[in-house]
Motif scaffolding. Structure first.
Motif, PDB file in Angstrom:
ATOM      1  N   GLU A  81       3.920  56.181  29.323  1.00  0.00           N
ATOM      2  CA  GLU A  81       4.428  57.002  29.459  1.00  0.00           C
ATOM      3  C   GLU A  81       3.787  57.813  29.001  1.00  0.00           C
ATOM      4  O   GLU A  81       2.856  58.951  29.559  1.00  0.00           O
ATOM      5  CB  GLU A  81       5.406  57.620  27.923  1.00  0.00           C
ATOM      6  CG  GLU A  81       6.323  58.811  27.835  1.00  0.00           C
ATOM      7  CD  GLU A  81       7.852  58.336  28.261  1.00  0.00           C
ATOM      8  OE1 GLU A  81       8.534  59.240  28.592  1.00  0.00           O
ATOM      9  OE2 GLU A  81       7.995  57.463  29.196  1.00  0.00           O
ATOM     10  N   ARG A 148       9.556  58.377  25.277  1.00  0.00           N
ATOM     11  CA  ARG A 148       9.898  59.241  25.168  1.00  0.00           C
ATOM     12  C   ARG A 148      11.491  59.746  25.287  1.00  0.00           C
ATOM     13  O   ARG A 148      11.951  59.635  26.187  1.00  0.00           O
ATOM     14  CB  ARG A 148       8.884  60.184  24.953  1.00  0.00           C
ATOM     15  CG  ARG A 148       8.815  61.262  24.181  1.00  0.00           C
ATOM     16  CD  ARG A 148       7.601  62.513  24.596  1.00  0.00           C
ATOM     17  NE  ARG A 148       7.266  63.513  23.560  1.00  0.00           N
ATOM     18  CZ  ARG A 148       8.264  64.573  23.776  1.00  0.00           C
ATOM     19  NH1 ARG A 148       9.496  65.226  25.198  1.00  0.00           N
ATOM     20  NH2 ARG A 148       8.102  65.734  22.900  1.00  0.00           N
ATOM     21  N   LEU A 149      11.876  59.920  24.481  1.00  0.00           N
ATOM     22  CA  LEU A 149      13.663  60.500  23.834  1.00  0.00           C
ATOM     23  C   LEU A 149      13.434  61.886  23.534  1.00  0.00           C
ATOM     24  O   LEU A 149      11.632  62.798  23.777  1.00  0.00           O
ATOM     25  CB  LEU A 149      13.862  60.087  22.560  1.00  0.00           C
ATOM     26  CG  LEU A 149      14.277  58.621  22.452  1.00  0.00           C
ATOM     27  CD1 LEU A 149      15.203  58.737  21.759  1.00  0.00           C
ATOM     28  CD2 LEU A 149      15.033  58.549  24.074  1.00  0.00           C
ATOM     29  N   GLY A 150      14.215  62.893  24.848  1.00  0.00           N
ATOM     30  CA  GLY A 150      13.824  64.338  24.445  1.00  0.00           C
ATOM     31  C   GLY A 150      13.324  64.407  23.115  1.00  0.00           C
ATOM     32  O   GLY A 150      13.306  66.037  23.436  1.00  0.00           O
ATOM     33  N   ASN A 151      14.010  64.598  22.424  1.00  0.00           N
ATOM     34  CA  ASN A 151      14.274  64.758  21.005  1.00  0.00           C
ATOM     35  C   ASN A 151      12.662  64.364  20.693  1.00  0.00           C
ATOM     36  O   ASN A 151      12.257  64.580  18.953  1.00  0.00           O
ATOM     37  CB  ASN A 151      15.421  64.714  19.687  1.00  0.00           C
ATOM     38  CG  ASN A 151      15.486  62.831  19.592  1.00  0.00           C
ATOM     39  OD1 ASN A 151      13.665  62.211  20.233  1.00  0.00           O
ATOM     40  ND2 ASN A 151      16.351  62.766  19.291  1.00  0.00           N
ATOM     41  N   ASP A 212      15.557  56.777  30.758  1.00  0.00           N
ATOM     42  CA  ASP A 212      15.637  57.943  31.292  1.00  0.00           C
ATOM     43  C   ASP A 212      15.875  58.912  30.052  1.00  0.00           C
ATOM     44  O   ASP A 212      16.968  58.661  29.666  1.00  0.00           O
ATOM     45  CB  ASP A 212      16.517  57.881  32.284  1.00  0.00           C
ATOM     46  CG  ASP A 212      17.307  59.110  33.018  1.00  0.00           C
ATOM     47  OD1 ASP A 212      16.436  60.252  32.476  1.00  0.00           O
ATOM     48  OD2 ASP A 212      17.760  59.612  33.863  1.00  0.00           O
ATOM     49  N   PRO A 213      15.343  60.019  29.456  1.00  0.00           N
ATOM     50  CA  PRO A 213      16.084  60.650  28.505  1.00  0.00           C
ATOM     51  C   PRO A 213      17.469  61.471  28.771  1.00  0.00           C
ATOM     52  O   PRO A 213      17.945  62.283  27.755  1.00  0.00           O
ATOM     53  CB  PRO A 213      14.244  62.281  28.437  1.00  0.00           C
ATOM     54  CG  PRO A 213      13.351  61.839  29.726  1.00  0.00           C
ATOM     55  CD  PRO A 213      14.070  60.434  29.939  1.00  0.00           C
TER      56      PRO A 213
END
Length: 288
Positions: A81, A148-151, A212-213
């Protein structure tokens, strides 16, 4: 941190100054980043299974992004990532020893902070995620996809069925076509992608993913030939799953054979500005 020596610098020489972040890491809009299961050459770029290469649809060029041999990596990179802060998350197919840091098992995640990327790669490694401390211990629980998520949550998929323990002591189970999220802030696990909801995916061998975050679309690659509700491809392709009107809608994003990719893909990332469909290259299905 265990430092990997900068290429070309002798032991007594001062280390070259690190380039600015913007010059180091500049994800290209619409570009596809991938790592393969075997070595090969494409577009004049020779690569090994642990390397990360990039295809730029605007120029039609392939390029080296992460040269694993420069960084002391000898095991296949099966998931990665790319982060906005120049760092790379990496998971390996087998135990990978890094001097001064330790040995990463296939259930662990390393973080690589580069000082140089491309044909000459250099930087330092550190620990991001110790799988054995977070319920990932079996052979089936080897990591084969990362996002990786946006949070800040870590999203991962495993090569087989996974069984992780939540904070309340209950068990959360996932299959190889699913994706789990781990929240480093709370220590909680959750299921973020149920592959059985995607036509045909439950019977396929998904071995990589990227999320896609911004949109929540999920991108997957398969071990070999696949059929997702009539969307067909093979191990050199990348499929996209988008939700429309509450239903999963697969489509083919990238056809590796159309770009002379000689090896099966086993790790992917689209980094930034996910393409809605390549404008003209052969082999990619436009947005529908």
């Amino acid at each position: 941190f265990g430092a990997i020596g900068l290429a070309g610098a002798s032991q007594g020489d001062p280390a070259p100054a690190a380039p600015a972040a913007a010059a180091l890491w500049r994800p290209l809009p619409g570009a596809v980043y991938l790592s393969t299961a075997t070595a090969g050459t494409v577009g004049g770029v020779a690569f090994a299974p642990a390397d990360i290469i990039r295809y730029d649809p605007a120029s039609g060029a392939w390029s080296m992004i992460f040269d694993a041999s420069d960084a002391g990596v000898t095991k296949n990179v099966v998931a990665f990532e790319m982060l906005d802060d120049n760092k790379l998350w990496l998971a390996f197919a087998a135990n990978q020893a890094i001097a001064g840091v330790g040995t990463f098992t296939p259930q662990d995640i390393a973080v690589f902070t580069p000082t140089a990327l491309g044909a000459t790669t250099a930087g330092t490694f550190a620990w991001l995620f110790d799988g054995s401390a977070h319920s990932l211990t079996t052979l089936a629980e080897k990591i084969d996809g990362l996002a990786r998520l946006g949070n800040g949550q870590i999203v991962l998929s495993t090569s087989g069925a996974a069984d992780v323990v939540r904070l309340n002591g209950t068990h959360l189970k996932a299959q190889d076509e699913d994706a789990l999220a781990y929240d480093p802030a709370s220590g909680q696990w959750s299921l973020v992608f149920d592959g059985s909801t995607v036509p045909g995916l439950a019977v396929e061998d998904a071995n990589g993913l990227w999320v896609d975050p911004a949109s929540g679309d999920v991108y997957v690659n398969m071990l070999d030939a696949f059929n997702l509700g009539g969307i067909r491809g093979d191990g050199k392709d990348i499929a996209r799953v988008r939700w429309q009107d509450g239903a999963a809608r697969p489509s083919l994003l990238f056809d590796g054979s159309a770009y002379a990719l000689p090896a099966r893909i086993d790790a992917i990332d689209l980094a930034a500005d996910v393409p809605s469909g390549f404008a003209s290259p052969v082999g990619c299905v436009p947005d529908q």
